[in-house]
Structure formats: structure tokens, C-alpha cells
Design a protein around this motif. Structure first.
Motif, short mmCIF file in Angstrom:
data_model
loop_
_atom_site.label_atom_id
_atom_site.label_comp_id
_atom_site.label_asym_id
_atom_site.label_seq_id
_atom_site.Cartn_x
_atom_site.Cartn_y
_atom_site.Cartn_z
N ALA A 327 1.21 -1.24 -0.09
CA ALA A 327 0.12 0.25 0.09
C ALA A 327 1.25 1.22 0.31
O ALA A 327 0.53 1.96 -0.79
CB ALA A 327 -0.26 -0.10 1.19
N ALA A 330 2.14 1.53 -3.10
CA ALA A 330 1.11 2.08 -4.41
C ALA A 330 0.75 3.48 -4.21
O ALA A 330 0.48 4.08 -5.32
CB ALA A 330 -0.04 0.75 -3.87
N ASP A 334 0.68 6.53 -7.25
CA ASP A 334 0.38 7.07 -7.65
C ASP A 334 0.60 9.23 -7.20
O ASP A 334 -0.09 9.50 -8.05
CB ASP A 334 -1.50 6.78 -6.73
CG ASP A 334 -2.42 6.05 -7.59
OD1 ASP A 334 -1.66 5.92 -9.01
OD2 ASP A 334 -3.48 5.61 -6.65
N TYR A 356 -5.24 2.55 0.63
CA TYR A 356 -4.94 1.39 -1.08
C TYR A 356 -5.31 0.25 -0.61
O TYR A 356 -5.84 -0.52 -0.95
CB TYR A 356 -3.45 1.93 -1.30
CG TYR A 356 -4.25 3.32 -1.81
CD1 TYR A 356 -3.99 3.06 -3.72
CD2 TYR A 356 -3.55 4.41 -1.79
CE1 TYR A 356 -3.32 4.72 -4.50
CE2 TYR A 356 -3.36 5.46 -2.10
CZ TYR A 356 -3.61 5.95 -3.37
OH TYR A 356 -3.29 6.98 -4.67
#
Length: 917
Positions: A327, A330, A334, A356
Motif C-alpha cells: 500500500a 501504491a 499514484d 489503498y
């Protein structure tokens, strides 16, 4: 009343002139691209489409680092700039390390250490060596981990060993550092400027086309050697359909830099010849291992551990593995996709990562503690790289491996944007430049509210750090003003543009390029506000200065002339506008050639003007010619190709070839949905275009569904009072009227009118359109006295503001005549119809569609007056022209046939009447 969007680029900045009525008219114009750079490009702040900054490792441990940072450069500890032959380790220059060899297999004399395997020669090496020997700007373009940096390093050592190599230590150092570096390179006899990950230098504004020319134009042998990821090149140079000036400016600035480079493309997957050369080096077990996977991965890609890191990230989401660490990664991916350029604060990722994690299952995944998650995410894998690489001694900031970002974007597609909830959190932790990058990314994606929030933060930061009158502050304010205009907050946009213009006039003078840009920007907003005479005055003033200072053929002069032509068209002075467009096109053809983008844009603008003049066959021919070139040169999905495609479809509608137009609109909409996403502004425009054609085809229920879908998205994304939302609501109201649901239509038109009166004022073109639409519904409801009041009020404003002969004034006068006829005041109606027809004949010509419409209206009024022979003569004349110009099956021709048949029936000529029905 607006003719669409014409974005002027002038003297390093640009104009956004987006007339809301373009949506209502379903007309798309090309943004003008002749200028040197656009709105943000003068500062070259950053880029839409930024995915991430390139991951770097400058060494495994501090005590192994031979270099230090001095004056923004990597130098020897003594402070001297090294020569190429003295740089034996490629890692400080950006080459991805590989796993260490298990055995000492390096041959004597190898300059690469244990962290970098033997070099496998690439097919492009010959061309690369030749270009370096010749000097100049050489750019390697390819995917992440394709081997660009390693190939550049090896070629530089082979060809330029005696050159000093200048390596910027920090790509965020700013323009001042690059300016000083340019001066130092100019003093050297032999020099290489090493720019790994060129996209970063373009976006931060540290490298301009002027600096490139200065470096290469000096004495001695100079080389600029750079790398650029393919995904970044695509984002910098390919823009959405009907792009605004901020987006166009970025592409223009990038193009000015990139066009000076000799580009060499390096493929990620090795060719058969390259694989044979790799087998020669198979004594290095790392290369031998990579060869086992050569059918799936590139050799350099595998050596840099890209696939290994990707697998580690993908597998970490499993229950009980490392889902919290995944996470964090991630969130970092982004952040890069959203435009955060600098290393990412760990506190930012910690704040974001829970969202996430929850999306993937939350507690069900049995996530590990946060400290353990960080250990997993920052751990070196295969002794080469980490998913998140620490960049500070205290570990407070990290960088995400660029391979992960590129692969994620490829997986989810170009329309899978970073969630809205993430952007405000990023902005809370963002510096000034990062806020500007995020703003531009949101703007490129049509997320204007988020873009405005980011630009407002950037403006305040610029004011605090640089002061009110600093060029960077003024550029940020101009960016904010453009976004405010797109949000429909036109008075705020005007105020910002006027404030910027006042400072530039005082500080830079009337003739400075930035001052002229501000005047163009202001003129664009004035046009959007419906104050067309003021807009014309500004454009005329700017054009006069350009003529005098720059000359007739300068790109900025042509840009200004094109802008003026657009306003002349909005003012109804169509012949003048055509003359300007033809003059610009003639110069573009002579100076730039038939297939130059600016020539095609100019030809497109002329085609639109021909359509407004009623010369529909000429307009179609021009649109088809431009579309053919763009398809051949740019491809089916290029934004400019889509623009031409939409314009052709609109021309087909005018010609009454509705089924062809539907097919074209569906094709464009399919591409927009796939490339841009369902909620992108250009997708919504395309969907609205399709809805309009469906309505013209009589498929009103389908049209209603499309209009409601577009309206729902615009309400949610843009808000109730945004110009585009109001246009959609007006379109839906008109469709409801066509369906006979007149009370619903009236309610919608009144709601739109109330907002426009309050936001835009009584005399704005959009307000007048709403009043006219409402009056038409009142006619349908039989409330003719109310309709007359509305039409007279609108006509009075048009006469005062636009003049007696403006096309919009003539339309309003014809509408009033129709209501007078409905009220039984036939003599008054005839007078009005004859007056309108006289002006149309004189101004537009006998065969213009508006002239024929006016003549048909007069004929119908003569029927009401019982003067059937006169009416027959008028209807026959109109039918003859329409048959000849539009063809037998055009809707207007069929209308004329039906009108004539009715009169013939009244005259008792039933046999001929039956042949026409």
C-alpha cells in the motif's frame, strides 16, 4: 455566438479563448499553435502527463562515492569537473545497478565494476557514436530499463574521452544553476552536458531551447547527451483534443527543445543480433541468467531487476505477506502519476496508504506493522534496487522505482486517474513546483476544480517566496486565471488577467512579449464574457504591435491575426474574418509548407469560417483534406486528427447527411472513451455532439438519454453553474421540447436563464440564447404574448450590442416575426420578414442558408395573407436553390418541397402537389 476555442500562443505565453457557445453549436476548432511557447511554458514549470522522476542511486555507500556536489555539479572532491575518461563508474550518472556477480568474471581493463555487468553492444551504437563525434544535441528515447543510460555512457567513453563531463547533481536545482552551468560549459573547449531523464529538466524549466543554442553555438566541440523515457515523450508531445493553452503550451515548449535534438530510439526487447552479442558475454552469469528470459524481457530490463521488483510488489498483496508495504508503494506510484516531482515524504505516504490498503481488503489481509512495512518496501532486492529508495540520510523521503510506475500505467490504461481524494493530501505536503505540476496534471485530465485548488496554492507560495511582481508569480496567476475561466468564473478570471497585465505593463513595457500575452489572455476572457468589441480592440492593439515589431510573417503575428479573425467571426463580420484566415493560411503555406501543423490549423479555421458563410461544400472539402493529412501523418487517435474528424462531422450535419455524421461522431466518441475516459471534457463534448445528431435524425428518446448522461457527469464534476453544465441543461430542455414535454422544457430553460442572468448578466450571449429558447417554448405552449415580450427584449439587446446586421440580430428579428404571425398581426410580420431578407441578401448573398430560411419564412407569411401566387414563387425559388446546392435529400430541401406542395394544394394544383409530397 462563439465560434469555438482559439488558443493564441504569443511570446512565450498563451491565450485561452474558449467560447461556451461552441459546445452549444457542437463545433470544435483547433487551438492555434504558432507561437514560441505557451502560458506556463515560458517558465516551463512542469508538464501535464508527468508520471514520475527517474529513480537514481549515486552509489552503494557514501565511502564508495568518488564525487561530491559543488555548484550544482558532480565533481571530484577537489572541485574539478572530471573528464569523461576519469568517470569509470556509470552508477553516479544514472545507470541502474544489477546484482553483484557471484564470481570474479570481469576481464582485465573493464571499466565497469562488480555492480554493473559487461556491456552488450546495441544496434544503435554506430549511429550514436557517429552523432557524438559530430557534436550537437543527441537524445536516446526508450522504455524504462531499456538500457538508454548505459548505451549513452559507453558511447560517451568511446568517443569523447577527453571532454569534460558536466553532470547536474540535482534536477530540482532550478534555472539559476542551469544558467551558471551553461556559462561554465561555454568556457570549456571540449564539453559534454549529461542530462539523464530529460523530462525532468524540461518540466522544471531548467533547460530551454535558448540555453541549448547557447551551449552548442559556442567555441570548441560541445555535446548535449540526454535520455528520455518513451512514456514521457508521449505525454509531452501528444495532447487531448481541443486542448487549452496550458496543455498546448507544454507541448509547444517541449517541441522547441526536442526539435533541436537528434533522436535515437532504443528498444527494450533485444534484437536477434543483440542477443547474439549477449551470448558472447554469457560468461557473466548475470547476462546468462537474463538470456533465459529474453523472450519476455529485455536484457537490460532484467538486469536492472525491474521484473523482480514488479513481482515482489504484486505478490505482497497476498494475505499475511506485506500488504501494508504494498500500500505504501501504491501510494507512491499514484503520487508520481498525479505529478509530485520531488522525492516523496514518508509522512505523505503514511497518510495516504491506508486508503489503498482498504481498497484491497484492509484488515482481512492481516497487514504487517508500519515499521515492518517500511523495512520491506525500502529493502534492496538482488542487491540492486528497492521498491522505495531512501534519498536522505535520515530516510525522511523516498523515490519509487520508475519501472513500477510505467508498468502500473500500462496495466490500468491512460484513463485510470489518481482518485480525487488523494490530490488534496498530496497538496498539503507539496512544495511550490510540485503543486504546479499537480495542477497541470489535473488540468490536462479535465479536473478543473482540483487544478484550481493546486494553482491557488502555487500562487500563494510564489507570492511568499518571490514577491508579487516576480515573473514566476505572474505566470502562476495567469495559469490560475485560465483555470478559473474554464470553471466559468469569468469575472474572477478577468480580474486576475488584468492584475497580471498591469504589473507587466509597468515593469516590462507595452511591447514586451509577456505583456502582449497578457493582453491576449484578457481579450479571450472578454470574448467569453460577450464583450466582443472590447476583445476586438485588444486583439487589434496586439496585432499592431506585432506587425511593427516582429513583421508580417512572424509566428506571433500570425497567431494574433488568427485570434482577431475569430473575434471578427463572433461579431458577425464573416467576410473580414475569412480574409484574415486566408491571409494567414497563405503565409503558412508559403513559409511552412502544406503539411505543417500550423498550416493545417489555419486551413481548419478557414473551413469553419466557410461553414459559417454557408459555403458548406467548400467547408467539407477543406475539412476532408486536413483530416486526410492528419490521419496519414499523425494517426487515427492523435488529438488533432480527432479535432478534424469532429469538424467534418459537423459539416456533414450542415449538409444534411445525418447518418454519415452519426457514424463519424460515434467513431470519435469511441476513441475518446478509450483514450481519455468517460468523464473527460472532450469525451462529453463528443457525446453531446452525437446526441444532437440523434435529435436531428428524429431519434429523440436516444438523444434524451445521451443529454441526460452528459448533464449528470457535468453536474457532478463541474457543478450546477458551470457554463458546460448549463449548456447541457439547455440542450436537454430543447430535446424535451421536441418530445412535446413542454412544461418540463420550460422549467429547464427558466432555471438555466436564472443562473445565466445572475452569473453572466442580461446582455451576455449565453443569456440571450436562454431567453430565446424560453420564448420558443412559450410559443409551443400557446403563450404568444409572453413569447413576444421575450423576443422583443432579446432583439433590443442584440440591436444595441451587436448591430442591425449581425447574424444573431437577424435570427432574433426573424423569431419575432414568427410570433407576430402567430398572433395574427400578419402585416407586421411581413414587414419584419422582408427587412431580414433584405439584409441577408445584401450581407450573406442569395444562396446562403440564412437567406433561404428567411425567404421561406416570408413565403409562409404570404400564405397566411392569402397571397398564394407570391408564396408559390418564393417557395419555388428557394426549392430550386436548395436542390442545386444541397441536393434532393437534404432536410432543408425536403422542407421546401413540403412547403411548396402545401401552397400548390391551396391553389388547387393537386396533381403537382402530390408529386412533391
Amino acid at each position: 455566438m462563439g465560434r469555438g476555442r482559439i488558443a493564441a500562443v504569443l511570446g512565450g505565453l498563451a491565450l485561452v479563448a474558449a467560447a461556451p457557445a461552441a459546445l452549444a453549436a457542437f463545433k470544435v476548432t483547433d487551438p492555434w499553435m504558432l507561437g514560441a511557447a505557451a502560458l506556463v511554458a515560458a517558465l516551463a514549470l512542469v508538464a501535464a502527463g508527468l508520471w514520475q522522476e527517474r529513480f537514481k542511486r549515486l552509489g552503494q555507500r557514501r565511502d564508495e562515492q568518488r564525487f561530491k556536489v559543488a555548484d550544482g555539479l558532480l565533481t571530484f572532491r577537489s572541485g574539478r569537473v572530471p573528464k569523461v575518461r576519469q568517470v569509470r563508474d556509470p552508477l553516479p550518472l544514472g545507470v541502474h545497478p544489477s546484482a553483484p556477480a557471484q564470481a570474479a568474471g570481469a576481464e582485465p581493463g573493464q571499466v565497469v565494476g562488480n555492480r554493473v555487468p559487461a556491456y552488450v553492444p546495441r544496434d544503435i551504437d554506430g549511429e550514436l557514436h557517429e552523432q557524438l563525434a559530430a557534436g550537437g544535441f543527441v537524445l536516446l528515447v526508450g522504455d524504462s530499463t531499456a538500457g538508454k543510460t548505459r548505451a549513452a555512457f559507453e558511447a560517451m567513453r568511446a568517443q569523447l574521452s577527453d571532454h569534460q563531463v558536466f553532470v547536474p547533481a540535482d534536477k530540482n536545482a532550478g534555472k539559476d544553476v542551469m544558467a551558471a552551468l551553461t556559462e561554465r560549459i561555454g568556457q570549456a573547449r571540449k564539453a559534454v552536458l549529461w542530462l539523464d531523464d530529460l523530462e525532468h529538466f524540461l518540466r522544471s524549466g531548467t533547460l530551454t531551447s535558448v540555453q541549448i543554442a547557447r551551449i552548442l553555438g559556442g567555441r570548441g566541440h560541445k555535446v548535449i547527451l540526454a535520455t528520455l523515457r518513451s512514456a514521457e515523450e508521449d505525454q509531452l508531445t501528444h495532447l487531448p483534443p481541443d486542448s487549452d493553452a496550458i496543455q498546448r503550451g507544454l507541448g509547444d515548449q517541449a517541441a522547441h527543445v526536442l526539435e533541436q535534438a537528434h533522436r535515437i530510439r532504443l528498444k527494450r526487447i533485444f534484437s536477434p543480433a543483440e542477443l547474439e552479442r549477449a551470448h558472447v558475454q554469457a560468461a557473466d552469469e548475470r547476462i546468462a541468467d537474463a538470456l533465459d528470459y529474453a523472450g519476455k524481457y529485455g536484457i537490460a530490463e532484467y538486469l536492472a531487476a525491474g521484473p523482480h521488483l514488479q513481482d515482489a510488489y504484486d505478490n505482497a498483496w497476498a494475505v499475511g505477506r506485506n500488504p501494508r508495504g504494498a500500500a505504501l508503494v501504491a501510494a507512491a506510484i499514484d503520487c508520481r502519476r498525479a505529478g509530485h516531482l520531488s522525492p516523496l515524504p514518508k509522512v505523505l505516504l503514511e497518510e495516504l496508504h491506508q486508503g489503498y490498503l482498504d481498497e484491497h481488503g484492509g484488515k482481512r489481509l492481516r497487514p504487517e506493522p508500519l515499521e515492518q512495512a517500511w523495512q520491506w518496501a525500502t529493502r534492496q532486492r538482488r542487491s540492486t534496487a528497492a521498491l522505495l529508495q531512501s534519498v536522505d540520510d535520515d530516510g525522511a523521503r523516498v523515490e519509487v522505482f520508475d519501472y513500477l510506475v510505467d508498468r502500473h500505467q500500462q496495466r490500468v490504461g491512460p484513463t485510470a486517474y489518481v482518485p480525487d481524494r488523494v490530490i488534496p493530501i498530496i497538496l498539503r505536503h507539496a512544495g511550490t513546483t510540485d503543486a504546479e505540476v499537480v495542477a497541470l496534471q489535473m488540468y490536462a485530465q479535465g479536473r478543473y476544480s482540483l487544478a484550481a485548488e493546486a494553482f491557488q496554492q502555487a500562487v500563494q507560495a510564489r507570492r511568499d517566496s518571490d514577491g508579487e511582481e516576480h515573473p514566476s508569480t505572474l505566470i502562476s496567476r495567469g495559469n490560475l486565471a485560465s483555470v478559473l475561466g474554464d470553471l466559468g468564473r469569468l469575472e474572477e478570471a478577468e480580474a486576475e488577467h488584468r492584475a497580471v497585465l498591469e504589473v507587466r505593463r509597468r515593469v516590462l513595457g507595452e511591447e514586451h512579449p509577456s505583456t502582449l500575452t497578457s493582453r491576449n489572455n484578457l481579450a479571450g476572457v472578454l470574448g467569453d464574457l460577450g464583450r466582443l468589441e472590447e476583445a476586438e480592440a485588444e486583439h487589434q492593439a496586439v496585432l499592431g504591435i506585432c506587425h511593427r515589431v516582429l513583421g508580417e510573417e512572424h509566428p506571433d503575428t500570425l497567431t494574433s491575426r488568427n485570434n482577431l479573425a475569430g473575434v471578427l467571426g463572433d461579431l458577425g463580420r464573416l467576410e473580414e474574418a475569412e480574409a484574415e484566415h486566408r491571409a494567414v493560411l497563405g503565409i503558412c503555406r508559403r513559409v511552412l509548407g502544406e503539411e505543417h501543423p500550423s498550416t493545417l490549423t489555419s486551413r481548419n479555421n478557414l473551413a469553419l469560417m466557410l461553414g459559417d458563410l454557408g459555403r458548406l461544400e467548400e467547408a467539407e472539402a477543406e475539412h476532408r483534406a486536413v483530416l486526410e493529412v492528419r490521419r496519414r501523418v499523425l494517426g487515427e487517435e492523435h488529438p488533432s486528427t480527432l479535432t478534424s474528424w469532429l469538424n467534418l462531422a459537423a459539416a456533414l450535419v450542415g449538409l444534411g447527411r445525418l447518418k454519415e455524421a452519426e457514424a463519424e461522431h460515434r467513431a470519435v466518441l469511441g476513441i475518446c472513451r478509450r483514450v481519455l475516459g468517460e468523464e473527460h471534457p472532450d469525451t462529453l463534448i463528443s457525446r453531446g455532439n452525437l446526441a444532437a445528431v440523434l435529435g436531428d435524425l428524429g431519434r429523440l428518446e436516444e438523444a434524451e438519454v445521451e443529454h441526460r448522461a452528459v448533464l449528470e457527469v457535468r453536474r457532478r464534476v463541474l457543478g450546477e453553474e458551470h457554463p458546460s453544465t448549463l449548456i447541457s441543461r439547455g440542450n436537454l430542455a430543447s430535446m424535451l421540447g421536441g418530445l412535446g414535454r413542454l412544461e418540463e422544457a420550460e422549467a429547464e430553460h427558466r432555471a438555466v436563464l436564472e443562473v445565466r442572468r445572475r452569473v453572466l448578466g442580461e446582455e451576455h450571449p449565453s443569456t440571450l440564447i436562454s431567453r430565446g429558447n424560453l420564448a420558443s417554448i412559450l410559443v409551443g405552449l400557446g403563450r404568444l404574448e409572453e413569447a413576444e415580450v421575450e423576443h422583443r427584449a432579446v432583439l433590443g439587446i442584440c440591436r444595441r450590442v451587436l448591430g442591425e446586421e449581425h447574424p444573431d440580430t437577424l435570427i432574433r428579428r426573424g423569431n419575432l416575426a414568427g410570433v407576430l404571425g402567430g398572433l395574427g398581426r400578419l402585416e407586421e410580420a411581413e414587414v419584419e420578414h422582408r427587412a431580414v431578407l433584405g439584409i441577408c441578401r445584401r450581407v450573406l448573398g442569395e444562396e446562403h442558408p440564412s437567406t433561404l430560411t428567411s425567404r421561406g419564412n416570408l413565403a409562409s407569411m404570404l400564405v397566411g395573407l392569402g397571397r398564394l401566387e407570391e408564396a408559390e414563387a418564393e417557395h419555388r425559388a428557394v426549392l430550386e436553390v436548395r436542390r442545386r446546392v444541397l441536393g434532393e435529400e437534404h432536410p432543408s430541401t425536403l422542407t421546401s418541397r413540403n412547403n411548396l406542395a402545401g401552397v400548390l394544394g391551396d391553389l388547387g394544383q393537386l396533381e403537382e402537389a402530390q408529386t412533391l409530397e
